[in-house]
Design an enzyme around this catalytic site. Sequence first.
Site, PDB file in Angstrom:
ATOM      1  N   ASN A   1       8.426  -0.149 -37.209  1.00 16.04           N
ATOM      2  CA  ASN A   1       7.424  -1.213 -37.169  1.00 16.04           C
ATOM      3  C   ASN A   1       7.565  -2.142 -38.376  1.00 16.04           C
ATOM      4  O   ASN A   1       7.906  -1.704 -39.474  1.00 16.04           O
ATOM      5  CB  ASN A   1       6.005  -0.622 -37.079  1.00 16.04           C
ATOM      6  CG  ASN A   1       5.835   0.636 -37.902  1.00 16.04           C
ATOM      7  OD1 ASN A   1       6.765   1.402 -38.092  1.00 16.04           O
ATOM      8  ND2 ASN A   1       4.652   0.835 -38.426  1.00 16.04           N
TER       9      ASN A   1
ATOM     10  N   CYS B   1       2.992  -8.513 -31.486  1.00 20.98           N
ATOM     11  CA  CYS B   1       4.119  -9.373 -31.893  1.00 20.98           C
ATOM     12  C   CYS B   1       3.781 -10.833 -32.175  1.00 20.98           C
ATOM     13  O   CYS B   1       4.151 -11.361 -33.222  1.00 20.98           O
ATOM     14  CB  CYS B   1       5.206  -9.311 -30.831  1.00 20.98           C
ATOM     15  SG  CYS B   1       5.908  -7.669 -30.662  1.00 20.98           S
TER      16      CYS B   1
HETATM   17  N1  LIG Z   1       6.216  -3.647 -28.997  1.00 21.73           N
HETATM   18  C1  LIG Z   1       6.985  -4.542 -28.439  1.00 21.73           C
HETATM   19  O1  LIG Z   1       6.787  -4.911 -27.283  1.00 21.73           O
HETATM   20  C2  LIG Z   1       8.133  -5.149 -29.191  1.00 21.73           C
HETATM   21  C3  LIG Z   1       9.059  -5.936 -28.500  1.00 21.73           C
HETATM   22  C4  LIG Z   1      10.120  -6.503 -29.202  1.00 21.73           C
HETATM   23  C5  LIG Z   1      10.273  -6.263 -30.559  1.00 21.73           C
HETATM   24  N2  LIG Z   1       9.347  -5.487 -31.204  1.00 21.73           N
HETATM   25  C6  LIG Z   1       9.585  -5.199 -32.620  1.00 21.73           C
HETATM   26  O2  LIG Z   1      10.172  -3.891 -32.689  1.00 21.73           O
HETATM   27  C7  LIG Z   1       9.717  -3.195 -33.861  1.00 21.73           C
HETATM   28  C8  LIG Z   1       9.060  -1.882 -33.441  1.00 21.73           C
HETATM   29  O3  LIG Z   1       7.921  -2.191 -32.673  1.00 21.73           O
HETATM   30  P1  LIG Z   1       7.151  -1.040 -31.878  1.00 21.73           P
HETATM   31  O4  LIG Z   1       6.097  -1.729 -31.091  1.00 21.73           O
HETATM   32  O5  LIG Z   1       8.112  -0.153 -31.202  1.00 21.73           O
HETATM   33  O6  LIG Z   1       6.483  -0.252 -33.102  1.00 21.73           O
HETATM   34  P2  LIG Z   1       5.770   1.168 -33.071  1.00 21.73           P
HETATM   35  O7  LIG Z   1       4.780   1.152 -34.159  1.00 21.73           O
HETATM   36  O8  LIG Z   1       5.357   1.492 -31.686  1.00 21.73           O
HETATM   37  O9  LIG Z   1       6.959   2.198 -33.434  1.00 21.73           O
HETATM   38  C9  LIG Z   1       7.572   2.240 -34.667  1.00 21.73           C
HETATM   39  C10 LIG Z   1       7.850   3.698 -35.003  1.00 21.73           C
HETATM   40  O10 LIG Z   1       8.666   3.752 -36.165  1.00 21.73           O
HETATM   41  C11 LIG Z   1       8.316   4.930 -36.890  1.00 21.73           C
HETATM   42  N3  LIG Z   1       8.808   4.810 -38.256  1.00 21.73           N
HETATM   43  C12 LIG Z   1       8.450   3.890 -39.190  1.00 21.73           C
HETATM   44  N4  LIG Z   1       9.171   4.077 -40.304  1.00 21.73           N
HETATM   45  C13 LIG Z   1       9.995   5.124 -40.075  1.00 21.73           C
HETATM   46  C14 LIG Z   1      10.979   5.796 -40.859  1.00 21.73           C
HETATM   47  N5  LIG Z   1      11.265   5.385 -42.100  1.00 21.73           N
HETATM   48  N6  LIG Z   1      11.624   6.856 -40.331  1.00 21.73           N
HETATM   49  C15 LIG Z   1      11.337   7.270 -39.081  1.00 21.73           C
HETATM   50  N7  LIG Z   1      10.422   6.668 -38.280  1.00 21.73           N
HETATM   51  C16 LIG Z   1       9.761   5.600 -38.778  1.00 21.73           C
HETATM   52  C17 LIG Z   1       6.815   4.985 -36.768  1.00 21.73           C
HETATM   53  O11 LIG Z   1       6.330   6.290 -37.010  1.00 21.73           O
HETATM   54  C18 LIG Z   1       6.614   4.517 -35.310  1.00 21.73           C
HETATM   55  O12 LIG Z   1       6.528   5.618 -34.419  1.00 21.73           O
HETATM   56  C19 LIG Z   1       8.792  -4.181 -34.575  1.00 21.73           C
HETATM   57  O13 LIG Z   1       9.558  -4.884 -35.523  1.00 21.73           O
HETATM   58  C20 LIG Z   1       8.346  -5.122 -33.474  1.00 21.73           C
HETATM   59  O14 LIG Z   1       8.008  -6.399 -33.967  1.00 21.73           O
HETATM   60  C21 LIG Z   1       8.309  -4.911 -30.554  1.00 21.73           C
HETATM   61  O1  LIG Z   2       0.714 -17.030 -19.623  1.00 25.31           O
HETATM   62  C1  LIG Z   2       0.347 -16.142 -20.401  1.00 25.31           C
HETATM   63  C2  LIG Z   2       1.185 -15.060 -20.770  1.00 25.31           C
HETATM   64  C3  LIG Z   2       0.700 -14.112 -21.656  1.00 25.31           C
HETATM   65  N1  LIG Z   2      -0.550 -14.212 -22.164  1.00 25.31           N
HETATM   66  C4  LIG Z   2      -1.000 -13.224 -23.136  1.00 25.31           C
HETATM   67  O2  LIG Z   2      -0.089 -13.219 -24.221  1.00 25.31           O
HETATM   68  C5  LIG Z   2       0.018 -11.931 -24.790  1.00 25.31           C
HETATM   69  C6  LIG Z   2       1.472 -11.488 -24.869  1.00 25.31           C
HETATM   70  O3  LIG Z   2       1.964 -11.315 -23.571  1.00 25.31           O
HETATM   71  P1  LIG Z   2       3.487 -10.968 -23.274  1.00 25.31           P
HETATM   72  O4  LIG Z   2       4.355 -11.952 -23.936  1.00 25.31           O
HETATM   73  O5  LIG Z   2       3.619 -10.808 -21.820  1.00 25.31           O
HETATM   74  O6  LIG Z   2       3.611  -9.509 -23.902  1.00 25.31           O
HETATM   75  P2  LIG Z   2       4.252  -8.891 -25.233  1.00 25.31           P
HETATM   76  O7  LIG Z   2       4.476  -7.461 -24.936  1.00 25.31           O
HETATM   77  O8  LIG Z   2       3.418  -9.238 -26.402  1.00 25.31           O
HETATM   78  O9  LIG Z   2       5.694  -9.575 -25.355  1.00 25.31           O
HETATM   79  C7  LIG Z   2       5.968 -10.622 -26.270  1.00 25.31           C
HETATM   80  O10 LIG Z   2       6.256 -10.105 -27.549  1.00 25.31           O
HETATM   81  C8  LIG Z   2       7.380  -9.186 -27.565  1.00 25.31           C
HETATM   82  C9  LIG Z   2       7.484  -8.636 -28.961  1.00 25.31           C
HETATM   83  O11 LIG Z   2       8.218  -9.418 -29.813  1.00 25.31           O
HETATM   84  C10 LIG Z   2       8.622  -9.925 -27.110  1.00 25.31           C
HETATM   85  O12 LIG Z   2       9.737  -9.040 -27.125  1.00 25.31           O
HETATM   86  C11 LIG Z   2       8.404 -10.479 -25.711  1.00 25.31           C
HETATM   87  O13 LIG Z   2       9.561 -11.210 -25.299  1.00 25.31           O
HETATM   88  C12 LIG Z   2       7.179 -11.373 -25.722  1.00 25.31           C
HETATM   89  O14 LIG Z   2       6.887 -11.829 -24.401  1.00 25.31           O
HETATM   90  C13 LIG Z   2      -0.857 -11.030 -23.918  1.00 25.31           C
HETATM   91  O15 LIG Z   2      -2.121 -10.884 -24.508  1.00 25.31           O
HETATM   92  C14 LIG Z   2      -0.978 -11.797 -22.623  1.00 25.31           C
HETATM   93  O16 LIG Z   2      -2.136 -11.482 -21.900  1.00 25.31           O
HETATM   94  C15 LIG Z   2      -1.378 -15.269 -21.807  1.00 25.31           C
HETATM   95  O17 LIG Z   2      -2.502 -15.371 -22.278  1.00 25.31           O
HETATM   96  N2  LIG Z   2      -0.908 -16.205 -20.932  1.00 25.31           N
END
Ligand SMILES: NC(=O)c1ccc[n+]([C@@H]2O[C@H](COP(=O)([O-])OP(=O)(O)OC[C@H]3O[C@@H](n4cnc5c(N)ncnc54)[C@H](O)[C@@H]3O)[C@@H](O)[C@H]2O)c1
Ligand SMILES: O=c1ccn([C@@H]2O[C@H](COP(=O)(O)OP(=O)(O)O[C@H]3O[C@H](CO)[C@@H](O)[C@H](O)[C@H]3O)[C@@H](O)[C@H]2O)c(=O)[nH]1
Length: 517
Positions: free
Chosen positions: A124, A310
């Site tokens: 994270n 995010c």
């Molecule tokens: N959640 C999403 O939809 C999404 C999508 C795209 C990118 N990202 C990015 O990906 C990254 C991870 O997001 P996430 O939602 O999976 O986070 P998360 O909090 O769900 O998971 C991160 C995990 O990493 C572990 N962790 C942290 N430091 C650690 C260490 N030193 N050693 C071992 N484990 C460790 C934590 O315990 C946690 O379980 C972030 O940078 C986020 O911005 C998230």
């Molecule tokens: O037309 C829209 C689309 C989405 N949302 C809201 O916007 C937020 C984010 O939605 P969405 O983008 O679908 O979900 P995330 O899981 O947050 O995904 C975004 O954030 C991720 C973390 O970086 C990226 O990887 C993805 O590409 C990006 O879409 C949510 O609250 C949705 O309800 C709206 O209000 N209107």
Amino acid sequence: MHTQAGQGIPVPVTITNSTNFDPQKTRTPQRMKKVCCIGAGYVGGPTSAVMATKNPDVSVTVVDYNKDRIEAWKTNELPIYEPDLLDVVQHARDPVAKRIPNLFFSTDVEGAIAEADIILLSVNTPTKSMGHGAGQASELCHLESAVRRIGEVATSDKIIVEKSTVPCKAAETVRDILNATAKPGLNFEILSNPEFLAEGTAVRNLLHPDRILIGSLNTPRGLAAARSLADLYASWVDRSRIITINLYSSELAKLAANALLAQRISSVNALSAMCESLGADIDEVSHCVGLDQRIGPKMLKASVGFGGSCFRKDILSLAYIAESLHLPQVADYWRSIVGINEYQKERFTRRIVKCLYSSLSSKRLAVLGFAYKKDTGDTRETSAITVVNNLINEGANVRVYDPLVEEDRVWEEVLASSDRRETVKQRLSVWPSAYEACADADAVIILTEWDEFSNKISGPGDARGRGGDRTKRVLDWSRVAGLMQKPMYVFDGRNVLDAAPLEKMGFRVESIGKGVV
Ligand SMILES: NC(=O)c1ccc[n+]([C@@H]2O[C@H](COP(=O)([O-])OP(=O)(O)OC[C@H]3O[C@@H](n4cnc5c(N)ncnc54)[C@H](O)[C@@H]3O)[C@@H](O)[C@H]2O)c1
Ligand SMILES: O=c1ccn([C@@H]2O[C@H](COP(=O)(O)OP(=O)(O)O[C@H]3O[C@H](CO)[C@@H](O)[C@H](O)[C@H]3O)[C@@H](O)[C@H]2O)c(=O)[nH]1
């Protein structure tokens, strides 16, 4: 300090001599290639599961220091809810027929690092909560700690992949830490491979990505590392969608993508405020605008504001980078996207207060939906936190129902962001069904676009909301009508309702961006 763009002097790239790294080699024929993913969260778990499923000859180990999370990944009660995720996990973790297991979950972070050829950093990177840049910059302490561990433990060359979303030039931070901590003679190639999955559709997004970005240094070793990672993705992604680019372009492209997506939502939400005064309909406006192929229809849905872990943090990080590059106008531009989002939540609350005769004192309000979007139990940065707290501060008794979010999670989120914790304890309640939440309610407030709440969708589930998959229920609005106080207000923060049939039942439906003239 060597962390954010524009804050420090770039550290020179040091490529140490390697004795056993062959840049021409893209596969390790002698033994199974090993991938270690650090971070078993929303990105690390699903990404690793898909990678393992599609590469049966590669061993993928997901490690985390959170023991409960790792134990849950070993069961069929996964720690996160994602449609179809369990099938994908089981396919590689507990295979049948001739396949051998190649997806593992462990707390042995050091062991998995030592064995790995490729290490995915999926930890994270939240917004900093203290110190310089608090509330804006990305907190890289988890990334730093994971990289330090790699440096201390590694006894062989590694490809280190930034899957976490990081500020531009974070790869230099990673390289600097490795140079300082690793044994001499080892080679580490650092790649940026940002993840674009959205929660609720993670498996679909991972199986059919629009693109895979792989950023590397433009050196023979950097390019070889990029090829090595590209080979893993090429097992299921067409090569034309795998884009290899400059390391820093890749880091910036991730922040830019999220900023542009969120910008669309804030633009539509800004227009929704105009619609309400003009008597226009934001859904019609969005539809018409989206028909222009240059604009397209996605991410144009008006709402009570975007949430999720995010968008907010990545826009603030981008703005902070702009600020540190002495570009205050650019920083202000990005921040205004977050500003409109906050305004939208406040505006929605004000409308509720106004409709309910300018006082919420002791009124019962049913809040349907607490997750930041449908098909996830994730509540990080959900708009519901702000709206629920606003309603409580106005004197309302708020009764929350969400099909996936656990009761404890609702309490934690609302209490954590309230400065009136005792009041919250008296006025908040969480209910196991929409009907219980709606009992005697003065108004229903929809904050998540769960299909269950929509009267536009006739779902496959039990129409009375009993048993079965909790995400497949459909709300019986006539039953809700029988439960509520009169007049029956519904505030649709997601525009999931067709107002006309509900108005025939006697509801007063207030939708986002629809004619309040
Ligand atoms: N959640 C999403 O939809 C999404 C999508 C795209 C990118 N990202 C990015 O990906 C990254 C991870 O997001 P996430 O939602 O999976 O986070 P998360 O909090 O769900 O998971 C991160 C995990 O990493 C572990 N962790 C942290 N430091 C650690 C260490 N030193 N050693 C071992 N484990 C460790 C934590 O315990 C946690 O379980 C972030 O940078 C986020 O911005 C998230
Ligand atoms: O037309 C829209 C689309 C989405 N949302 C809201 O916007 C937020 C984010 O939605 P969405 O983008 O679908 O979900 P995330 O899981 O947050 O995904 C975004 O954030 C991720 C973390 O970086 C990226 O990887 C993805 O590409 C990006 O879409 C949510 O609250 C949705 O309800 C709206 O209000 N209107």
